[in-house]
Design a protein around this motif. Sequence first.
Motif, PDB file in Angstrom:
ATOM      1  N   LEU A  16     -36.059  18.336  13.742  1.00 58.38           N
ATOM      2  CA  LEU A  16     -34.828  17.838  14.360  1.00 58.38           C
ATOM      3  C   LEU A  16     -33.978  18.986  14.910  1.00 58.38           C
ATOM      4  O   LEU A  16     -33.377  18.857  15.990  1.00 58.38           O
ATOM      5  CB  LEU A  16     -34.022  17.025  13.350  1.00 58.38           C
ATOM      6  CG  LEU A  16     -34.623  15.686  12.915  1.00 58.38           C
ATOM      7  CD1 LEU A  16     -33.671  14.964  11.961  1.00 58.38           C
ATOM      8  CD2 LEU A  16     -34.946  14.795  14.109  1.00 58.38           C
ATOM      9  N   ASP A  17     -33.938  20.096  14.184  1.00 56.14           N
ATOM     10  CA  ASP A  17     -33.189  21.259  14.695  1.00 56.14           C
ATOM     11  C   ASP A  17     -33.747  21.719  16.044  1.00 56.14           C
ATOM     12  O   ASP A  17     -32.989  22.081  16.953  1.00 56.14           O
ATOM     13  CB  ASP A  17     -33.255  22.412  13.695  1.00 56.14           C
ATOM     14  CG  ASP A  17     -32.258  22.268  12.552  1.00 56.14           C
ATOM     15  OD1 ASP A  17     -31.331  21.444  12.677  1.00 56.14           O
ATOM     16  OD2 ASP A  17     -32.410  22.986  11.544  1.00 56.14           O
ATOM     17  N   ALA A  18     -35.064  21.722  16.172  1.00 57.24           N
ATOM     18  CA  ALA A  18     -35.685  22.171  17.419  1.00 57.24           C
ATOM     19  C   ALA A  18     -35.371  21.228  18.573  1.00 57.24           C
ATOM     20  O   ALA A  18     -35.291  21.648  19.735  1.00 57.24           O
ATOM     21  CB  ALA A  18     -37.198  22.290  17.227  1.00 57.24           C
ATOM     22  N   ALA A  19     -35.169  19.946  18.262  1.00 62.20           N
ATOM     23  CA  ALA A  19     -34.895  18.966  19.314  1.00 62.20           C
ATOM     24  C   ALA A  19     -33.418  18.870  19.664  1.00 62.20           C
ATOM     25  O   ALA A  19     -33.081  18.316  20.719  1.00 62.20           O
ATOM     26  CB  ALA A  19     -35.401  17.592  18.876  1.00 62.20           C
ATOM     27  N   ALA A  20     -32.552  19.379  18.802  1.00 63.32           N
ATOM     28  CA  ALA A  20     -31.110  19.209  19.002  1.00 63.32           C
ATOM     29  C   ALA A  20     -30.601  19.755  20.336  1.00 63.32           C
ATOM     30  O   ALA A  20     -29.786  19.092  21.002  1.00 63.32           O
ATOM     31  CB  ALA A  20     -30.341  19.820  17.835  1.00 63.32           C
ATOM     32  N   PRO A  21     -31.038  20.960  20.781  1.00 61.76           N
ATOM     33  CA  PRO A  21     -30.545  21.442  22.087  1.00 61.76           C
ATOM     34  C   PRO A  21     -30.907  20.507  23.240  1.00 61.76           C
ATOM     35  O   PRO A  21     -30.099  20.309  24.153  1.00 61.76           O
ATOM     36  CB  PRO A  21     -31.237  22.803  22.234  1.00 61.76           C
ATOM     37  CG  PRO A  21     -31.497  23.253  20.829  1.00 61.76           C
ATOM     38  CD  PRO A  21     -31.852  21.995  20.096  1.00 61.76           C
ATOM     39  N   ARG A  22     -32.098  19.941  23.208  1.00 60.68           N
ATOM     40  CA  ARG A  22     -32.493  18.999  24.268  1.00 60.68           C
ATOM     41  C   ARG A  22     -31.638  17.734  24.193  1.00 60.68           C
ATOM     42  O   ARG A  22     -31.266  17.165  25.233  1.00 60.68           O
ATOM     43  CB  ARG A  22     -33.974  18.661  24.126  1.00 60.68           C
ATOM     44  CG  ARG A  22     -34.501  17.718  25.204  1.00 60.68           C
ATOM     45  CD  ARG A  22     -34.360  18.307  26.577  1.00 60.68           C
ATOM     46  NE  ARG A  22     -34.935  17.429  27.601  1.00 60.68           N
ATOM     47  CZ  ARG A  22     -34.390  17.231  28.792  1.00 60.68           C
ATOM     48  NH1 ARG A  22     -33.247  17.837  29.119  1.00 60.68           N
ATOM     49  NH2 ARG A  22     -34.977  16.444  29.661  1.00 60.68           N
ATOM     50  N   PHE A  23     -31.351  17.287  22.982  1.00 57.77           N
ATOM     51  CA  PHE A  23     -30.479  16.125  22.790  1.00 57.77           C
ATOM     52  C   PHE A  23     -29.116  16.372  23.440  1.00 57.77           C
ATOM     53  O   PHE A  23     -28.608  15.536  24.189  1.00 57.77           O
ATOM     54  CB  PHE A  23     -30.321  15.855  21.291  1.00 57.77           C
ATOM     55  CG  PHE A  23     -29.459  14.666  20.945  1.00 57.77           C
ATOM     56  CD1 PHE A  23     -30.040  13.442  20.641  1.00 57.77           C
ATOM     57  CD2 PHE A  23     -28.079  14.769  20.902  1.00 57.77           C
ATOM     58  CE1 PHE A  23     -29.253  12.342  20.314  1.00 57.77           C
ATOM     59  CE2 PHE A  23     -27.280  13.685  20.576  1.00 57.77           C
ATOM     60  CZ  PHE A  23     -27.869  12.467  20.286  1.00 57.77           C
TER      61      PHE A  23
END
Length: 280
Positions: A16-23
């Motif tokens: 989830l941390d890795a996806a947060a910037p894209r979110f």
Amino acid sequence: MAAELAELLTIARDVLDAAAPRFVEGVGAPSAVDKGRGDFATELDLELERTLSRQLTERTGFEVHGEEFGGPQLTSGTAWVLDPIDGTFNYSAGHPLSGMLLALVRDGEPVIGLTWLPGLNQRYAATVDGPVHLNGQPLPKLERGKLSDAMIGFGAFNIDGAGRIPGIFRFNLLGALSRLSGRVRMHGSTGIDLAYTASGVLGGAVVFGHHPWDNAAGVALVRAAGGVVTDLLGRDWTIESKSVLAAAPGVHEELLDMIGETVRAADTAGRGSDAGSEER
């Protein structure tokens, strides 16, 4: 089991941390898939679900049941349950109250819950035994409370809506809640309502929806915090439940009494709400 869950929670956090910037980058994305009245998915919903599902399956070996693409049945076995964007209406409008929800479910019971709110820089995570962590720091267990002192999260409604729990019943319930609670809040995000209940920001949450991707992560968090989780009829919540009533001890009992009185009033008036018989 505790060590295994802790390891899986660490992996889920990393994903989830890795996806947060894209979110965050995609906030304001327009509707791309019409899913019915007032419900839609953005291209980011689809992209994030594909990315997160692939990474979770590769790193843990467990399949993912997501809002947009479905997945394995959840009453037996082990699977991740994912909502890539909870509060999609908020997200598409540029409103910060939206997030990513992820739970690990075993034989229908959520044993890990994560609610990531990148727009607020808040990350809630817990295994079934607790404690709940906010941004890596453990939170205290929920204390017994009173409805009159508590803010309560309340699900969305359309007064003219039909279905399992008609809009007029929700409206009447909101009226009763406004008289008895400290305050009522509508965040437009089930994940936020349940995470804030787990952390003690809210005293409880009334959730009319039944989708596991909306509810499983938050149910895990509230239970890990020592809260009480049932459906609106007071039955223990399961992955097949049609609603959620989550609250701190004490507050939950008062909410359940209030709902019961509202159901009885509706029956007496002859309005016949399915809310009072949805699982009878």
